[in-house]
Design a protein around this motif. Sequence first.
Motif, PDB file in Angstrom:
ATOM      1  N   ARG A 131      40.740  36.855  23.547  1.00  0.00           N
ATOM      2  CA  ARG A 131      40.089  35.618  23.942  1.00  0.00           C
ATOM      3  C   ARG A 131      41.123  34.651  24.501  1.00  0.00           C
ATOM      4  O   ARG A 131      42.236  34.576  23.987  1.00  0.00           O
ATOM      5  CB  ARG A 131      39.457  34.966  22.707  1.00  0.00           C
ATOM      6  N   VAL A 132      40.770  33.954  25.540  1.00  0.00           N
ATOM      7  CA  VAL A 132      41.692  32.980  26.106  1.00  0.00           C
ATOM      8  C   VAL A 132      41.005  31.619  26.095  1.00  0.00           C
ATOM      9  O   VAL A 132      39.873  31.493  26.556  1.00  0.00           O
ATOM     10  CB  VAL A 132      42.070  33.353  27.560  1.00  0.00           C
TER      11      VAL A 132
ATOM     12  N   ILE B 182      38.281  44.519  33.898  1.00  0.00           N
ATOM     13  CA  ILE B 182      39.336  43.524  33.924  1.00  0.00           C
ATOM     14  C   ILE B 182      40.432  43.983  32.959  1.00  0.00           C
ATOM     15  O   ILE B 182      40.215  44.043  31.752  1.00  0.00           O
ATOM     16  CB  ILE B 182      38.797  42.144  33.492  1.00  0.00           C
TER      17      ILE B 182
ATOM     18  N   LYS C 161      32.454  39.357  33.985  1.00  0.00           N
ATOM     19  CA  LYS C 161      33.114  40.508  33.365  1.00  0.00           C
ATOM     20  C   LYS C 161      33.814  40.011  32.113  1.00  0.00           C
ATOM     21  O   LYS C 161      34.355  38.916  32.084  1.00  0.00           O
ATOM     22  CB  LYS C 161      34.168  41.086  34.300  1.00  0.00           C
ATOM     23  N   SER C 162      33.788  40.863  31.115  1.00  0.00           N
ATOM     24  CA  SER C 162      34.429  40.462  29.859  1.00  0.00           C
ATOM     25  C   SER C 162      35.938  40.571  29.978  1.00  0.00           C
ATOM     26  O   SER C 162      36.475  41.542  30.491  1.00  0.00           O
ATOM     27  CB  SER C 162      33.931  41.362  28.742  1.00  0.00           C
ATOM     28  N   LEU C 163      36.602  39.544  29.488  1.00  0.00           N
ATOM     29  CA  LEU C 163      38.064  39.554  29.451  1.00  0.00           C
ATOM     30  C   LEU C 163      38.511  40.172  28.130  1.00  0.00           C
ATOM     31  O   LEU C 163      39.575  40.761  28.011  1.00  0.00           O
ATOM     32  CB  LEU C 163      38.552  38.107  29.545  1.00  0.00           C
ATOM     33  N   GLU C 164      37.646  40.024  27.135  1.00  0.00           N
ATOM     34  CA  GLU C 164      38.019  40.447  25.784  1.00  0.00           C
ATOM     35  C   GLU C 164      37.938  41.951  25.591  1.00  0.00           C
ATOM     36  O   GLU C 164      38.453  42.483  24.624  1.00  0.00           O
ATOM     37  CB  GLU C 164      37.110  39.767  24.756  1.00  0.00           C
TER      38      GLU C 164
ATOM     39  N   ARG D 234      40.473  50.560  24.749  1.00  0.00           N
ATOM     40  CA  ARG D 234      41.018  49.508  25.582  1.00  0.00           C
ATOM     41  C   ARG D 234      41.798  50.098  26.730  1.00  0.00           C
ATOM     42  O   ARG D 234      42.400  51.157  26.593  1.00  0.00           O
ATOM     43  CB  ARG D 234      41.969  48.622  24.756  1.00  0.00           C
TER      44      ARG D 234
ATOM     45  N   GLY E  68      36.381  47.564  38.614  1.00  0.00           N
ATOM     46  CA  GLY E  68      35.342  46.797  37.937  1.00  0.00           C
ATOM     47  C   GLY E  68      35.688  46.387  36.519  1.00  0.00           C
ATOM     48  O   GLY E  68      34.990  45.589  35.926  1.00  0.00           O
TER      49      GLY E  68
ATOM     50  N   ILE F 195      45.982  39.726  34.866  1.00  0.00           N
ATOM     51  CA  ILE F 195      44.935  40.738  34.836  1.00  0.00           C
ATOM     52  C   ILE F 195      44.667  41.255  36.250  1.00  0.00           C
ATOM     53  O   ILE F 195      44.901  40.559  37.234  1.00  0.00           O
ATOM     54  CB  ILE F 195      43.623  40.174  34.245  1.00  0.00           C
ATOM     55  N   ILE F 196      44.205  42.496  36.306  1.00  0.00           N
ATOM     56  CA  ILE F 196      43.820  43.059  37.599  1.00  0.00           C
ATOM     57  C   ILE F 196      42.409  43.632  37.496  1.00  0.00           C
ATOM     58  O   ILE F 196      41.867  43.783  36.403  1.00  0.00           O
ATOM     59  CB  ILE F 196      44.778  44.183  38.075  1.00  0.00           C
ATOM     60  N   ASN F 197      41.856  43.932  38.642  1.00  0.00           N
ATOM     61  CA  ASN F 197      40.552  44.572  38.709  1.00  0.00           C
ATOM     62  C   ASN F 197      40.762  46.064  38.888  1.00  0.00           C
ATOM     63  O   ASN F 197      41.239  46.516  39.921  1.00  0.00           O
ATOM     64  CB  ASN F 197      39.780  43.990  39.898  1.00  0.00           C
TER      65      ASN F 197
ATOM     66  N   MET G  28      46.039  25.189  33.332  1.00  0.00           N
ATOM     67  CA  MET G  28      46.197  26.622  33.590  1.00  0.00           C
ATOM     68  C   MET G  28      47.626  26.980  33.978  1.00  0.00           C
ATOM     69  O   MET G  28      47.895  28.122  34.360  1.00  0.00           O
ATOM     70  CB  MET G  28      45.230  27.047  34.711  1.00  0.00           C
TER      71      MET G  28
ATOM     72  N   ARG H 215      39.985  40.554  44.370  1.00  0.00           N
ATOM     73  CA  ARG H 215      40.843  39.853  43.421  1.00  0.00           C
ATOM     74  C   ARG H 215      40.041  39.348  42.236  1.00  0.00           C
ATOM     75  O   ARG H 215      38.827  39.210  42.295  1.00  0.00           O
ATOM     76  CB  ARG H 215      41.540  38.680  44.104  1.00  0.00           C
ATOM     77  N   VAL H 216      40.774  39.082  41.155  1.00  0.00           N
ATOM     78  CA  VAL H 216      40.112  38.615  39.950  1.00  0.00           C
ATOM     79  C   VAL H 216      40.162  37.096  39.905  1.00  0.00           C
ATOM     80  O   VAL H 216      41.202  36.501  40.166  1.00  0.00           O
ATOM     81  CB  VAL H 216      40.806  39.188  38.701  1.00  0.00           C
ATOM     82  N   ALA H 217      39.030  36.461  39.604  1.00  0.00           N
ATOM     83  CA  ALA H 217      39.017  35.018  39.382  1.00  0.00           C
ATOM     84  C   ALA H 217      38.510  34.762  37.969  1.00  0.00           C
ATOM     85  O   ALA H 217      37.666  35.511  37.464  1.00  0.00           O
ATOM     86  CB  ALA H 217      38.113  34.336  40.401  1.00  0.00           C
ATOM     87  N   LEU H 218      39.053  33.723  37.355  1.00  0.00           N
ATOM     88  CA  LEU H 218      38.654  33.420  35.975  1.00  0.00           C
ATOM     89  C   LEU H 218      37.502  32.423  35.966  1.00  0.00           C
ATOM     90  O   LEU H 218      37.434  31.520  36.799  1.00  0.00           O
ATOM     91  CB  LEU H 218      39.843  32.850  35.202  1.00  0.00           C
TER      92      LEU H 218
ATOM     93  N   THR I 106      46.205  38.343  38.565  1.00  0.00           N
ATOM     94  CA  THR I 106      45.719  36.986  38.345  1.00  0.00           C
ATOM     95  C   THR I 106      46.334  36.495  37.041  1.00  0.00           C
ATOM     96  O   THR I 106      46.161  37.116  35.992  1.00  0.00           O
ATOM     97  CB  THR I 106      44.187  36.981  38.237  1.00  0.00           C
TER      98      THR I 106
ATOM     99  N   GLU J 298      45.344  30.249  43.166  1.00  0.00           N
ATOM    100  CA  GLU J 298      44.321  30.875  42.327  1.00  0.00           C
ATOM    101  C   GLU J 298      42.941  30.277  42.583  1.00  0.00           C
ATOM    102  O   GLU J 298      42.820  29.130  43.012  1.00  0.00           O
ATOM    103  CB  GLU J 298      44.663  30.680  40.833  1.00  0.00           C
TER     104      GLU J 298
ATOM    105  N   ASP K 159      43.295  40.026  19.874  1.00  0.00           N
ATOM    106  CA  ASP K 159      43.089  38.866  19.015  1.00  0.00           C
ATOM    107  C   ASP K 159      43.731  39.143  17.670  1.00  0.00           C
ATOM    108  O   ASP K 159      43.559  40.227  17.107  1.00  0.00           O
ATOM    109  CB  ASP K 159      41.593  38.614  18.821  1.00  0.00           C
TER     110      ASP K 159
ATOM    111  N   ILE L 119      47.247  34.390  33.677  1.00  0.00           N
ATOM    112  CA  ILE L 119      46.458  33.792  32.607  1.00  0.00           C
ATOM    113  C   ILE L 119      47.305  32.727  31.940  1.00  0.00           C
ATOM    114  O   ILE L 119      48.471  32.972  31.599  1.00  0.00           O
ATOM    115  CB  ILE L 119      46.059  34.849  31.562  1.00  0.00           C
ATOM    116  N   ALA L 120      46.711  31.555  31.764  1.00  0.00           N
ATOM    117  CA  ALA L 120      47.448  30.453  31.147  1.00  0.00           C
ATOM    118  C   ALA L 120      47.763  30.764  29.687  1.00  0.00           C
ATOM    119  O   ALA L 120      47.011  31.472  29.023  1.00  0.00           O
ATOM    120  CB  ALA L 120      46.628  29.176  31.237  1.00  0.00           C
TER     121      ALA L 120
ATOM    122  N   ALA M  19      35.801  36.739  33.391  1.00  0.00           N
ATOM    123  CA  ALA M  19      36.412  36.879  34.711  1.00  0.00           C
ATOM    124  C   ALA M  19      35.378  37.438  35.662  1.00  0.00           C
ATOM    125  O   ALA M  19      34.322  37.896  35.235  1.00  0.00           O
ATOM    126  CB  ALA M  19      37.607  37.817  34.621  1.00  0.00           C
ATOM    127  N   THR M  20      35.689  37.365  36.924  1.00  0.00           N
ATOM    128  CA  THR M  20      34.801  37.972  37.909  1.00  0.00           C
ATOM    129  C   THR M  20      35.650  38.520  39.037  1.00  0.00           C
ATOM    130  O   THR M  20      36.831  38.175  39.156  1.00  0.00           O
ATOM    131  CB  THR M  20      33.769  36.958  38.439  1.00  0.00           C
ATOM    132  N   ILE M  21      35.038  39.392  39.825  1.00  0.00           N
ATOM    133  CA  ILE M  21      35.787  39.982  40.926  1.00  0.00           C
ATOM    134  C   ILE M  21      35.255  39.396  42.225  1.00  0.00           C
ATOM    135  O   ILE M  21      34.060  39.434  42.488  1.00  0.00           O
ATOM    136  CB  ILE M  21      35.664  41.513  40.895  1.00  0.00           C
TER     137      ILE M  21
END
Lengths: 160, 602
Positions: B564-565, A63, B556-559, A94, A61, A56-58, B516, B578-581, A44, B470, A158, A46-47, B571-573
């Motif tokens: 941070r974006v 990310i 789900k945490s992206l960080e 990480r 569970g 990113i992938i799953n 995006m 698949r992952v969606a933001l 997926t 997406e 970050d 990321i902008a 994000a979520t599954i």
Amino acid sequence: MTASASVATDNNRVREYLTFRLGDEHYAIDILTVKEIRGYESVTRIANAPEHVKGIINLRGEIVPIVDLRLCFGVGNSVYNEFTIVIVLHIHQRIVGIVVDSVSDVITLDQAELKPPPDFGVAFDHRYLIGLAAVHDDMIIVVDIGKMISSDELGLVDAQ
Amino acid sequence: MSIDMQQFHGVFFEESQEHLDTMEQLLLSLDLTDPDTEALNSIFRAAHSIKGGSGIFGFTALTALTHILEGLLDKLRNHQLAPSRAMLDVFLEATDVLKDTLCAYRQQNSVDDAAIARMKKKLESFQLSDSTVNKPSDDGFGFFDDQPLETPKPADQDPFFGFFDELDASTPAPIIEMPPAEPITTAMTAVTPATGKPPVKKTVDARETASVRVDVEKLDCLINLVGEIVITQSMLAVMAEQLDGKMAEKFQVILDDLERNTREMQEAVMSVRMLPVSSVFNRFPRVVRELSSKLDKEIDLIIEGEQTELDKGLIEKLVDPLTHLVRNSIDHGIEAASVRQASGKPSRGTVTLQASRQGGNIVIAIQDDGAGLNREKIIAKALEKNIAVDNASDDQSVWQLIFAPGFSTARQVTDISGRGVGLDVVKRNVLTLGGRIEIHSVAGQGTCFKIFLPLTLAIVDGMSVSVGNEIFIIPLANIVECLQPDAANIKSLAGQDQLLWVRDQYWPIVSLSREMEIETTIEQPTDGVIVLVESAHKHFALLVDALVGQQQVVIKSLEQHYRRVTGISGATIMGDGRVALILDIESLYENNPSEKQRGYAA
């Protein structure tokens, strides 16, 4: 205590490395940072991410970001097919996946075998270089992958 | 070595904290006229455990204080001492000192020896004063003391049932110390059903249920994995649909079993994180007791629905806002006794804390029977602070004004509520938990704050939308409306910015595909779908390709593994793995012109 201390130094001196190829070059990373090796799957995006961050992938569970080392180093051709390999690393709590051309072998290297990197300008930032090793006529570039992944330049963390 | 010790310390600290909480709770619920033996035993055991543990680890300050406390409690439970209100106050104070001391040890700060010494003196004074009272009879037979001490008490409390009381009063002594008094003991057991009724409602929950202490991280990992199984399961189901023949049918049966099992497993695992809200509510009897004596108001606290379960993460974050609201109710809500009597209300005020589950929400209500909010005063104050409001506004929007920063209608700052923290902080805390607050108030009858919270922190109600290939999730809380725009309502500004005229407002149109950086075939707003979104500081019309559906998603945490974006809160599954933001409306669209210029130049 003395016995365990000597074991500790032995562990420090001789380590196992996972070697992989990027284009024509051989690289090695500490095998203890490797969580698993898997195939490339769709990510997926990321902008506003740097070009080498594919997305990113799953991973069961979690990310997890995927970085294409070929784009980082500017080597090899960045094709994505069923043979494309992702090495999943576990570094400082990480999880990060790196894309490489292929995984070659697990080798054992004595610290003494590692030659310091030459001083002249290398394309590769020598801050992340542990050393060079000669194995079967090949030059293996041993990378401090932990330091590299957590560096600001890669844009995975970050900025401090 | 030292690491191992640290682990044991951690367990000791947690257990002691729990023991202290139990002690505090039991002390508060102790009926002075008829102390429950089991409660006294539990309090004693708690003190004893802390003493033992602290002794082992060399936390001498804790040991010293609990030792004296334990001695007193032992006398209490053996009826060598009668509990008094003053004694309970000191015991409660002692639990506070113990908590502070425990905290000091935990954070490896220096222990407040002066406080310990002071507390010891106070506790010892009971030992002295009481032993002098007991002395004369103690010389004879210790066990006989109980009767003269106890009998008068229940008798003058409840003169109507004298005959029951006598039996009741004599019972504790025989059980503990007088085996010869068998006839009385049997008489007691025979009578218990009759007299036993009233004490039933204050039964001490002697929780002996077996439990395991688990690291939250391990739990989260488990929840993650179960979530993955659910996804794998649904992927299998999709594949099974493509099968045909005899095998397909058998396969389907097994798959149905798997589906049921995974669903139950998911529910079971999710419930592990849930705790009854009583762990927060239980601290309030103490708060109310202290505040009411400080403010010289008589206040009853009623707690309802404390068994309602909430996510552990939420519970911890609820403590501060709830404390604030309860303090607020007691300090500002409930009038002084004289005022109450003058207006024909009982002089004792009542504060009700209530938790309940309503659909996908947990509702926590803090209700008082005080004076209610003063509409005129709030409006006057708002005008004074240049907050737009008029007399025609409905009550709900007037009440919401008190959540504005720096808004306090209290005439004077008291040390209870005037701590520089206003209701605005309460509101912000609740909002960050994904909840909201409603106020209901009737002048002269009281005020009710209702906090609506999601069941867990990890789930958000969202609308999934597609852009190119997406999927993105827009939190439902941010969505005002979804619509297909009419070309006539789209205006342009300086030939570039597009605005949408809807709901008597111009909404800037923001293309999600541009924000995006996603390729899409939808260029014109009229070809796609507009989602009107709103956050605390922004409102705009988000252009997406299509709506996919409304669903609850696990955040789900992206960080955790990335950084941070901007524009993304997590994000979520999705069901297919698949992952969606998840979009963060607040940071999604920069209203900064220079920023935009760059966007267009590119």
